[in-house]
Design an enzyme around this catalytic site. Structure first.
Site, mmCIF file in Angstrom:
data_model
loop_
_atom_site.group_PDB
_atom_site.id
_atom_site.type_symbol
_atom_site.label_atom_id
_atom_site.label_comp_id
_atom_site.label_asym_id
_atom_site.label_seq_id
_atom_site.Cartn_x
_atom_site.Cartn_y
_atom_site.Cartn_z
ATOM 1 N N GLY A 68 56.765 51.638 37.245
ATOM 2 C CA GLY A 68 56.769 50.271 36.740
ATOM 3 C C GLY A 68 56.498 49.290 37.847
ATOM 4 O O GLY A 68 56.181 49.662 38.980
ATOM 5 N N SER A 106 68.283 48.244 38.180
ATOM 6 C CA SER A 106 68.302 47.500 39.440
ATOM 7 C C SER A 106 69.507 46.578 39.457
ATOM 8 O O SER A 106 69.990 46.135 38.400
ATOM 9 C CB SER A 106 67.031 46.653 39.558
ATOM 10 O OG SER A 106 67.144 45.722 40.625
ATOM 11 N N TYR A 134 61.788 40.207 36.154
ATOM 12 C CA TYR A 134 61.992 41.622 36.529
ATOM 13 C C TYR A 134 63.393 42.085 36.131
ATOM 14 O O TYR A 134 63.563 43.162 35.536
ATOM 15 C CB TYR A 134 61.766 41.742 38.034
ATOM 16 C CG TYR A 134 62.188 43.051 38.654
ATOM 17 C CD1 TYR A 134 61.488 44.218 38.406
ATOM 18 C CD2 TYR A 134 63.293 43.115 39.512
ATOM 19 C CE1 TYR A 134 61.874 45.426 38.995
ATOM 20 C CE2 TYR A 134 63.684 44.301 40.100
ATOM 21 C CZ TYR A 134 62.974 45.462 39.840
ATOM 22 O OH TYR A 134 63.357 46.641 40.421
HETATM 23 N N1 LIG Z 1 62.962 50.131 46.094
HETATM 24 C C1 LIG Z 1 64.086 49.523 45.730
HETATM 25 O O1 LIG Z 1 64.862 49.048 46.585
HETATM 26 C C2 LIG Z 1 64.476 49.423 44.277
HETATM 27 C C3 LIG Z 1 65.638 48.720 43.951
HETATM 28 C C4 LIG Z 1 66.041 48.635 42.619
HETATM 29 C C5 LIG Z 1 65.280 49.255 41.648
HETATM 30 N N2 LIG Z 1 64.144 49.910 41.995
HETATM 31 C C6 LIG Z 1 63.353 50.520 40.906
HETATM 32 O O2 LIG Z 1 63.077 51.875 41.235
HETATM 33 C C7 LIG Z 1 61.790 52.236 40.745
HETATM 34 C C8 LIG Z 1 60.938 52.774 41.886
HETATM 35 O O3 LIG Z 1 60.907 51.777 42.901
HETATM 36 P P1 LIG Z 1 59.921 51.898 44.151
HETATM 37 O O4 LIG Z 1 60.490 51.046 45.199
HETATM 38 O O5 LIG Z 1 59.610 53.322 44.415
HETATM 39 O O6 LIG Z 1 58.650 51.163 43.541
HETATM 40 P P2 LIG Z 1 57.113 51.299 43.959
HETATM 41 O O7 LIG Z 1 56.461 50.024 43.542
HETATM 42 O O8 LIG Z 1 56.981 51.770 45.359
HETATM 43 O O9 LIG Z 1 56.607 52.490 43.020
HETATM 44 C C9 LIG Z 1 56.377 52.325 41.640
HETATM 45 C C10 LIG Z 1 55.351 53.361 41.240
HETATM 46 O O10 LIG Z 1 55.119 53.237 39.828
HETATM 47 C C11 LIG Z 1 53.741 53.398 39.603
HETATM 48 N N3 LIG Z 1 53.397 52.712 38.354
HETATM 49 C C12 LIG Z 1 53.406 51.371 38.123
HETATM 50 N N4 LIG Z 1 53.047 51.135 36.844
HETATM 51 C C13 LIG Z 1 52.823 52.337 36.280
HETATM 52 C C14 LIG Z 1 52.418 52.748 34.984
HETATM 53 N N5 LIG Z 1 52.190 51.847 34.001
HETATM 54 N N6 LIG Z 1 52.293 54.068 34.740
HETATM 55 C C15 LIG Z 1 52.521 54.980 35.699
HETATM 56 N N7 LIG Z 1 52.885 54.663 36.967
HETATM 57 C C16 LIG Z 1 53.035 53.344 37.237
HETATM 58 C C17 LIG Z 1 53.052 52.765 40.798
HETATM 59 O O11 LIG Z 1 51.728 53.271 40.958
HETATM 60 C C18 LIG Z 1 53.990 53.187 41.928
HETATM 61 O O12 LIG Z 1 53.570 54.409 42.509
HETATM 62 C C19 LIG Z 1 61.228 51.004 40.071
HETATM 63 O O13 LIG Z 1 61.483 51.090 38.678
HETATM 64 C C20 LIG Z 1 62.013 49.868 40.694
HETATM 65 O O14 LIG Z 1 62.093 48.746 39.837
HETATM 66 C C21 LIG Z 1 63.707 50.002 43.268
#
Ligand SMILES: NC(=O)c1ccc[n+]([C@@H]2O[C@H](COP(=O)([O-])OP(=O)(O)OC[C@H]3O[C@@H](n4cnc5c(N)ncnc54)[C@H](O)[C@@H]3O)[C@@H](O)[C@H]2O)c1
Length: 283
Positions: A68, A106, A134
């Site tokens: 996402g 999140s 978000y």
């Molecule tokens: N990194 C953090 O600190 C954090 C904190 C809270 C929540 N999150 C949540 O954890 C999850 C992963 O976070 P992250 O940091 O790895 O994010 P990121 O942006 O690095 O990775 C997200 C991945 O999802 C893929 N993606 C996006 N839209 C897509 C779709 N429609 N179909 C298939 N793939 C799709 C992207 O290509 C990307 O590889 C997310 O849902 C994010 O909201 C992350």
């Protein structure tokens, strides 16, 4: 196990650590993976495409849904990817008979929740209070998870992730960091906990400065190994000791609750249906 968002930051960490814990991965992302491991299946698909996700879910024993938009963006972009995508994943899991789904929620689902005067903040005391569009999509993620758990008897564990990063880079992260090793440990626990039903847990390491209560996460079997405090001296030297009255430190969502994260600042208003690329990813 089907892993969505496998090419992203957390996905890459999990693809490194979950196989050692016995999980065979079917990794899915909308972009191709460039570094697949031996034994790893990989699929290029969009999670908002229900037919593609249903195909991907066939035969899986669990789904970990990370895909996402991972930070503030336009309503069109973030609602489509995160709400449609989460619905599509849960519906695919139900139809394919997958019994367990782990959802990336999140802290921003409850970002405007204030820091308690004393003690630790339990998930139950942090109801939906999103700080951004978000954050609204993460409230919807948790709501969809509850619906599929309650109505269909699926196990759905929502992880209210703090700051998943190689190391903390701000003084807020001294409270909110989730180390790479603990990302693996938390997801592994969410996958293995016996009959969790519907659960919402914080996702942080065993940080000395944490103020989110890990009791519920530990009840799943999560045993955090890391503590951001080892980075504290260096960060405090640059930024000073955190001011508890500063919204960045006084609210769950930190800087996402400030004016700088108002969606208006993402650029000129877009016509309906126009999709902007994600921006402002979780720091
Ligand atoms: N990194 C953090 O600190 C954090 C904190 C809270 C929540 N999150 C949540 O954890 C999850 C992963 O976070 P992250 O940091 O790895 O994010 P990121 O942006 O690095 O990775 C997200 C991945 O999802 C893929 N993606 C996006 N839209 C897509 C779709 N429609 N179909 C298939 N793939 C799709 C992207 O290509 C990307 O590889 C997310 O849902 C994010 O909201 C992350």
């Amino acid at each position: 196990m089907l892993l969505t968002g496998a090419a992203g930051r957390i996905g890459t960490v999990l693809r490194g650590g979950l196989p050692e814990r016995g999980w065979a991965l079917r990794s899915l992302d909308v972009v191709p993976l460039t570094d697949t491991r031996p034994g790893e299946e990989h699929l290029v698909a969009d999670v908002t495409d229900p037919a593609a996700v249903l195909d991907a879910a066939q035969g899986a024993d669990a789904v970990v849904h990370l895909a996402g938009v991972s930070g503030e963006s336009t309503w069109a972009a973030v609602s489509h990817a995160n709400i449609e995508g989460t619905w599509s994943v849960l519906e695919a899991a139900r139809r394919a008979g997958v019994p367990r789904v782990v959802l990336a929620s999140s802290n921003h689902a409850t970002g405007f929740t204030p820091r308690p005067g004393s003690g630790l903040l339990r998930e139950a005391d942090a109801p939906p209070r999103p700080d951004t569009f978000y954050g609204v999509t993460k409230v919807a993620t948790e709501a969809l998870g509850a619906l599929y758990a309650d109505r269909y008897g699926m196990d759905v564990v929502c992880l209210r992730i703090g700051t998943a990063a190689p190391e903390p880079t701000t003084t807020r992260h001294l409270s909110t960091w989730l180390s790479p090793g603990d990302q693996v440990g938390l997801v592994d626990a969410a996958l293995r906990a016996p009959a969790p039903g519907f659960a919402v847990v914080w996702g942080i390491s065993a940080n000395t400065r944490a103020w989110w209560d890990l009791t519920a996460a530990r009840a799943l079997g999560y045993e955090p190994q890391d503590d951001a405090e080892v980075f504290a001296a260096a960060l405090v030297e640059v930024d000073g000791e955190p001011d508890p009255a500063d919204p960045v430190h006084a609210r769950v969502g930190g800087e996402f609750t400030t004016r700088d994260f108002d969606a208006e600042h993402l650029g000129p208003p877009l016509p309906r249906g126009d999709i902007a690329p994600g921006s402002g990813a979780e720091p």
